[in-house]
Design a protein around this motif. Sequence first.
Motif: not given
Length: 208
Positions: A30-32, A45-52, A191-202
Motif C-alpha cells: 500500500v505504501v509502495c 522512496g515509496a519502494v524503499f518504504g514498502g520494502l522496509a 535483518p533489522l539493520a536492513a529495515v533501518v537502512l531501507l526506512a532511512a533511504a525511503g
Amino acid sequence: MTRETAGEPETYRASSAPWLTGFLVVLGLVVCFAGWGHTVAHHAGAVFGGLALAALGYALYWRPRLEVHTDEVRVVNPLRTVSIPWSRIVDVRTRFAVTIATDQGAHSCFALPSAGAGAALRSGVDAVNRNHPIARPGGAVRVGDLTSTASGAAAHRVRDTWQRKIETGELDVFARDAAPDPVRVRYVPGPLAAVVLLAAAGAVLFTV
C-alpha cells in the motif's frame, strides 16, 4: 509449527506470525503504490518504504522461531541465534515466554510468548491431558503450557524429547562430560539493520 521431515528440524512460531507478517507485507505494498510521487526519487522512496515494512514483518514475526534438532534446540530471535545442546538443558519454562534454562543461564524465545487468558477459555481438556508431567506440578497447568497454544506445543516437544533422551541413556544429566558441548550464541543484526537502512533511504528520497 512444521514437523521434522528428512532431517529438517521441527519449527515453532507464534500462531500470529503469518498474519502479522502478511499484514506488514500488504501495508508495504500500500505504501509502495500510495506513495508513488511525481519524480524518480519519490518513486524510489515509496519502494524503499514498502520494502522496509515487509522487511520489518520478516525480521520481527517470521524469522524468529524455535527449532528442535536432533542434537540441539535452536532459539532464533530478532538479533541473535542461540544453539543449545540437549546436554546443557536443565529446565523449560513458559511463564512469560518459552525459556530454555541451561546450567549457564536462560534463553527466552521472542517468537513464543506465553498465551493470554483467552487461550485457557478456548482450550479443551485434551490441551491439559496431553501436557508433559513436568508442566503439571500439583495438577496445575500454566496457560503458557497448554498444548493448544504455540508456546505450550513447543515447550511440550522440548520436554518430551529431552526426557526420552534421558530414558534411553542417550543423555546423562548426572554425569557431565569434562568438556560438554557449549551453548553457541551468534548475533545476527542484518535483518533489522536492513529495515533501518531501507526506512532511512525511503525518508531521504521523499525529501529530495
